[in-house]
Design a protein around this motif. Structure first.
Motif, PDB file in Angstrom:
ATOM      1  N   ALA A 129       0.844  -1.208   0.000  1.00 31.27           N
ATOM      2  CA  ALA A 129       0.000   0.000   0.000  1.00 31.27           C
ATOM      3  C   ALA A 129       0.875   1.253   0.000  1.00 31.27           C
ATOM      4  CB  ALA A 129      -0.927  -0.017   1.215  1.00 31.27           C
ATOM      5  N   ALA A 156      -8.012   7.156   5.399  1.00 30.00           N
ATOM      6  CA  ALA A 156      -7.653   6.407   6.609  1.00 30.00           C
ATOM      7  C   ALA A 156      -7.207   4.980   6.307  1.00 30.00           C
ATOM      8  CB  ALA A 156      -8.829   6.379   7.576  1.00 30.00           C
ATOM      9  N   GLY A 157      -7.304   4.559   5.044  1.00 29.70           N
ATOM     10  CA  GLY A 157      -6.836   3.221   4.660  1.00 29.70           C
ATOM     11  C   GLY A 157      -5.324   3.196   4.481  1.00 29.70           C
ATOM     12  N   GLY A 160      -4.022   5.477   1.507  1.00 34.31           N
ATOM     13  CA  GLY A 160      -4.350   6.859   1.859  1.00 34.31           C
ATOM     14  C   GLY A 160      -3.509   7.385   3.007  1.00 34.31           C
ATOM     15  N   ALA A 220      -7.754   6.292  -3.996  1.00 39.93           N
ATOM     16  CA  ALA A 220      -7.783   4.858  -3.688  1.00 39.93           C
ATOM     17  C   ALA A 220      -9.189   4.292  -3.814  1.00 39.93           C
ATOM     18  CB  ALA A 220      -7.257   4.622  -2.270  1.00 39.93           C
ATOM     19  N   LEU A 244      -9.897   0.850  -6.186  1.00 41.43           N
ATOM     20  CA  LEU A 244     -11.332   0.769  -6.494  1.00 41.43           C
ATOM     21  C   LEU A 244     -12.142   0.353  -5.277  1.00 41.43           C
ATOM     22  CD1 LEU A 244     -11.080  -2.421  -6.544  1.00 41.43           C
ATOM     23  CD2 LEU A 244     -10.930  -2.200  -9.019  1.00 41.43           C
TER      24      LEU A 244
END
Ligand code: NDP
Length: 327
Positions: A129, A156-157, A160, A220, A244
């Motif tokens: 990521a 927040a992922g 990201g 994202a 996605l």
């Protein structure tokens, strides 16, 4: 024998995942055997641990799309026992057994030496990521980041969080889009100066162009949110399309491209050539503050993975999950 998370297909066609003892003779062919130290949980891992989503072709399978560890043996001159290495991409953990295992056997071409300034745990705190977030930022830089805030969706992922920290550290104003208001303090601690509620950008509009707002974007989420963001980009600004999480469709018009010269840049971390991978990892070591990286990490062990795989597909994981495969 050593531990691995093995996903298998049952007679009813459903998959199940469990930690099992496997032997070195079961590992797939490859030039380098790595004593794995850490792997991580990415969105694709969620797909591979669960029903597969078409990513896993053959069962039984060991998921884990990235890994960091120490070379145990190598038949390739580029690596020798004791070398620290990192692997992302190349369909490892999808088409080839991956990092959710205390040992992995892989092609030498897929590895890069551990970048100076990072240990194996930090490299996996970044993981696929974070590596992708860096590629996305580099693509924006190549096309020129315009004045004004840079938007990060799915902030927040995993992608990201790292994109937010890198962009803020480079001196850009960062606006993070999140569907989880409770993560606002977390995003601010990573350097976001503006929090945008997901609902604001999920509302559809018939207007193909809105106020020119964003100097760049790391996306994202895709889907309707990406379509909406395209119409809010500043003239000549770029969007790095990474993921996605919000849908694969793109209900957009060509107007932002025609009337605002917007660039939509596709980011693929899987097939990056060696030199690009080394360049991106060097930038990560230089431009991602390690204290911010630490703040993103939640630790995990192999037996946590079935639950975490399900959580990440629901958008419930915050930041990066680092799996200590030897714990
Ligand atoms: P995460 O699950 O960690 O992050 C995705 C974030 O997107 C969530 O945390 C959530 O953020 C947001 N989100 C989730 N569902 C929705 C939804 N329905 N609508 C809007 N926002 C949503 O995943 P990663 O960061 O690891 O990966 C993100 C995407 O990037 C995935 O699609 C993944 O497959 C892709 N990817 C692509 C790569 C490439 O090479 N191109 C490499 C790595 C990842 P919040 O709660 O803040 O809203």
């Amino acid at each position: 024998m050593f531990n691995a998370l093995v996903v298998d297909k049952n007679e009813d066609g459903k998959t199940s995942a469990a930690v099992q003892q496997i032997g070195e003779d079961q590992l797939p062919a490859g030039d380098v055997t790595v004593a794995v130290e850490y792997s991580t949980v990415n969105y694709k891992d969620g797909l591979c641990i669960g029903p597969g989503g078409g990513l896993v072709r053959n069962y039984p399978h060991v998921p884990g799309i990235d890994l960091a560890g120490t070379v145990e043996s190598s038949s390739d001159d580029r690596y020798k026992a004791g070398d620290k290495v990192v692997l992302t991409g190349w369909r490892v953990g999808e088409a080839h057994w991956g990092g959710y295992s205390q040992k992995a056997r892989v092609k030498a071409d897929w590895l890069v030496p551990l970048p100076a300034g990072l240990d194996t745990r930090q490299a996996m705190a970044v993981g696929t990521a974070g590596f992708t977030a860096m590629l996305a930022v580099m693509a924006l830089e190549d096309h020129g980041i315009k004045d004004g805030p840079v938007l990060v969706t799915g902030a927040a992922g995993g992608v990201g969080s790292v994109a937010t920290a890198i962009l803020a550290n480079l001196g850009h104003e960062v606006a993070g889009v999140t569907g989880r208001p409770e993560t606002a303090d977390y995003l601010t601690s990573l350097g976001a100066t503006q929090i945008v509620a997901r609902d604001e950008l999920n509302e559809t509009t018939k207007r193909p162009l809105e106020a020119e707002t964003w100097g760049g974007c790391v996306d994202a989420v895709g889907g309707e949110m990406l379509a909406r963001v395209l119409g809010q980009m500043k003239y000549g600004a770029s969007v790095s399309a990474v993921g996605l999480a919000g849908g694969a469709g793109l209900p957009a018009t060509v107007i932002p491209f025609l009337l605002r010269g917007v660039n939509l840049l596709g980011i693929d971390s899987v097939m990056q050539p060696y030199d690009n991978r080394v360049r991106a990892w060097a930038r990560i070591a230089k431009d991602l503050p390690m204290d911010k990286l630490d703040a993103m990490v939640q630790p995990a062990v192999l037996s946590d993975l079935p639950q975490l795989g399900s959580d990440i597909l629901k958008g419930q994981v915050k930041g990066r999950v680092v799996v200590d495969v030897n714990a």
